[in-house]
Design a protein around this motif. Structure first.
Motif, PDB file in Angstrom:
ATOM      1  N   ILE A   1      54.869  20.307  67.417  1.00  0.00           N
ATOM      2  CA  ILE A   1      54.020  20.108  68.597  1.00  0.00           C
ATOM      3  C   ILE A   1      53.597  21.464  69.149  1.00  0.00           C
ATOM      4  O   ILE A   1      52.429  21.695  69.448  1.00  0.00           O
ATOM      5  N   GLY A   2      54.565  22.362  69.275  1.00  0.00           N
ATOM      6  CA  GLY A   2      54.273  23.699  69.776  1.00  0.00           C
ATOM      7  C   GLY A   2      53.293  24.448  68.890  1.00  0.00           C
ATOM      8  O   GLY A   2      52.360  25.086  69.376  1.00  0.00           O
ATOM      9  N   ARG A   3      53.481  24.357  67.588  1.00  0.00           N
ATOM     10  CA  ARG A   3      52.593  25.057  66.660  1.00  0.00           C
ATOM     11  C   ARG A   3      51.148  24.573  66.776  1.00  0.00           C
ATOM     12  O   ARG A   3      50.222  25.344  66.559  1.00  0.00           O
ATOM     13  N   ALA A   4      50.969  23.306  67.097  1.00  0.00           N
ATOM     14  CA  ALA A   4      49.618  22.740  67.182  1.00  0.00           C
ATOM     15  C   ALA A   4      48.763  23.445  68.229  1.00  0.00           C
ATOM     16  O   ALA A   4      47.541  23.520  68.074  1.00  0.00           O
ATOM     17  N   ILE A   5      49.410  23.956  69.289  1.00  0.00           N
ATOM     18  CA  ILE A   5      48.635  24.664  70.331  1.00  0.00           C
ATOM     19  C   ILE A   5      49.234  26.035  70.664  1.00  0.00           C
ATOM     20  O   ILE A   5      49.072  26.545  71.759  1.00  0.00           O
ATOM     21  N   ASN A   6      49.921  26.599  69.682  1.00  0.00           N
ATOM     22  CA  ASN A   6      50.469  27.963  69.799  1.00  0.00           C
ATOM     23  C   ASN A   6      51.449  28.129  70.962  1.00  0.00           C
ATOM     24  O   ASN A   6      51.344  29.070  71.740  1.00  0.00           O
ATOM     25  N   LYS A   7      52.382  27.184  71.066  1.00  0.00           N
ATOM     26  CA  LYS A   7      53.432  27.263  72.083  1.00  0.00           C
ATOM     27  C   LYS A   7      54.789  27.199  71.404  1.00  0.00           C
ATOM     28  O   LYS A   7      54.939  26.695  70.296  1.00  0.00           O
ATOM     29  N   ASN A   8      55.794  27.687  72.087  1.00  0.00           N
ATOM     30  CA  ASN A   8      57.166  27.658  71.608  1.00  0.00           C
ATOM     31  C   ASN A   8      57.761  26.263  71.794  1.00  0.00           C
ATOM     32  O   ASN A   8      57.377  25.552  72.719  1.00  0.00           O
ATOM     33  N   HIS A   9      58.736  25.895  70.956  1.00  0.00           N
ATOM     34  CA  HIS A   9      59.361  24.571  71.104  1.00  0.00           C
ATOM     35  C   HIS A   9      60.048  24.412  72.457  1.00  0.00           C
ATOM     36  O   HIS A   9      60.109  23.317  73.009  1.00  0.00           O
ATOM     37  N   ALA A  10      60.533  25.504  73.029  1.00  0.00           N
ATOM     38  CA  ALA A  10      61.181  25.428  74.348  1.00  0.00           C
ATOM     39  C   ALA A  10      60.159  25.070  75.434  1.00  0.00           C
ATOM     40  O   ALA A  10      60.481  24.348  76.383  1.00  0.00           O
ATOM     41  N   THR A  11      58.949  25.535  75.264  1.00  0.00           N
ATOM     42  CA  THR A  11      57.869  25.187  76.197  1.00  0.00           C
ATOM     43  C   THR A  11      57.588  23.689  76.112  1.00  0.00           C
ATOM     44  O   THR A  11      57.356  23.025  77.125  1.00  0.00           O
ATOM     45  N   VAL A  12      57.631  23.155  74.895  1.00  0.00           N
ATOM     46  CA  VAL A  12      57.411  21.721  74.690  1.00  0.00           C
ATOM     47  C   VAL A  12      58.532  20.917  75.355  1.00  0.00           C
ATOM     48  O   VAL A  12      58.268  19.910  76.027  1.00  0.00           O
ATOM     49  N   ILE A  13      59.772  21.356  75.203  1.00  0.00           N
ATOM     50  CA  ILE A  13      60.908  20.672  75.843  1.00  0.00           C
ATOM     51  C   ILE A  13      60.698  20.628  77.350  1.00  0.00           C
ATOM     52  O   ILE A  13      60.857  19.581  77.990  1.00  0.00           O
ATOM     53  N   ASN A  14      60.341  21.760  77.928  1.00  0.00           N
ATOM     54  CA  ASN A  14      60.098  21.821  79.369  1.00  0.00           C
ATOM     55  C   ASN A  14      58.955  20.885  79.770  1.00  0.00           C
ATOM     56  O   ASN A  14      59.035  20.186  80.780  1.00  0.00           O
ATOM     57  N   GLY A  15      57.901  20.876  78.974  1.00  0.00           N
ATOM     58  CA  GLY A  15      56.766  19.999  79.259  1.00  0.00           C
ATOM     59  C   GLY A  15      57.137  18.531  79.200  1.00  0.00           C
ATOM     60  O   GLY A  15      56.668  17.728  80.012  1.00  0.00           O
ATOM     61  N   LEU A  16      57.986  18.156  78.251  1.00  0.00           N
ATOM     62  CA  LEU A  16      58.412  16.758  78.148  1.00  0.00           C
ATOM     63  C   LEU A  16      59.262  16.346  79.348  1.00  0.00           C
ATOM     64  O   LEU A  16      59.152  15.230  79.839  1.00  0.00           O
ATOM     65  N   ARG A  17      60.094  17.246  79.815  1.00  0.00           N
ATOM     66  CA  ARG A  17      60.878  16.961  81.029  1.00  0.00           C
ATOM     67  C   ARG A  17      59.960  16.813  82.238  1.00  0.00           C
ATOM     68  O   ARG A  17      60.116  15.923  83.063  1.00  0.00           O
TER      69      ARG A  17
END
Length: 140
Positions: free
Chosen positions: A53-69
């Motif tokens: 998910i992060g790679r799709a828009i050049n973000k880190n996986h930790a950013t994705v975790i935070n976004g999901l929360r």
């Protein structure tokens, strides 16, 4: 799930269109963050890994975790976010024929979603009025 760039690009277009932003830009503006959280959530529900998910828009996986929360919190508290999410979700499902067979789907408009939410709020308002009336009778 294996990355599907066509799926990712379709969702990016949908989210960008609904929010009128570019989720790939480097910004911390609220509307862009909201749009990204919708993107994260929809791909996560498709079985994408946090890293993909992060790679799709050049973000880190930790950013994705935070976004999901953040998604869960905003969804419960922000009516406009809820509406935008439902529109994105509907368009996304239609685009890939996951929910509705081709030719049988009539697009849910923002107006229909807002009307539904207004009706729910009116019901809640009436319930609260009844509760206030009851509580006032106890005080009398």
């Amino acid at each position: 799930m294996t990355r599907n760039k066509e799926l990712e690009n379709e969702l990016i277009e949908i989210v960008n269109g609904v929010y009128d932003v570019d989720i790939k830009t480097k910004s911390r503006k609220r509307n862009i963050i909201d749009a990204r959280t919708v993107f994260y959530h929809l791909l996560y529900n498709e079985g994408y890994s946090l890293t993909d998910i992060g790679r799709a828009i050049n973000k880190n996986h930790a950013t994705v975790i935070n976004g999901l929360r953040l998604f869960e919190i905003i969804l419960k508290t922000d009516v406009q976010f809820n509406t935008n999410y439902n529109v994105c979700k509907s368009h996304f499902k239609v685009a890939f024929n996951k929910t509705f067979p081709p030719g049988k789907y009539t697009e849910t408009s923002i107006e229909d979603l807002l009307t539904e939410q207004v009706n729910k709020l009116k019901e809640e308002k009436n319930a609260l009025k009844k509760e206030i009336k009851y509580l006032n009778s106890l005080l009398s």
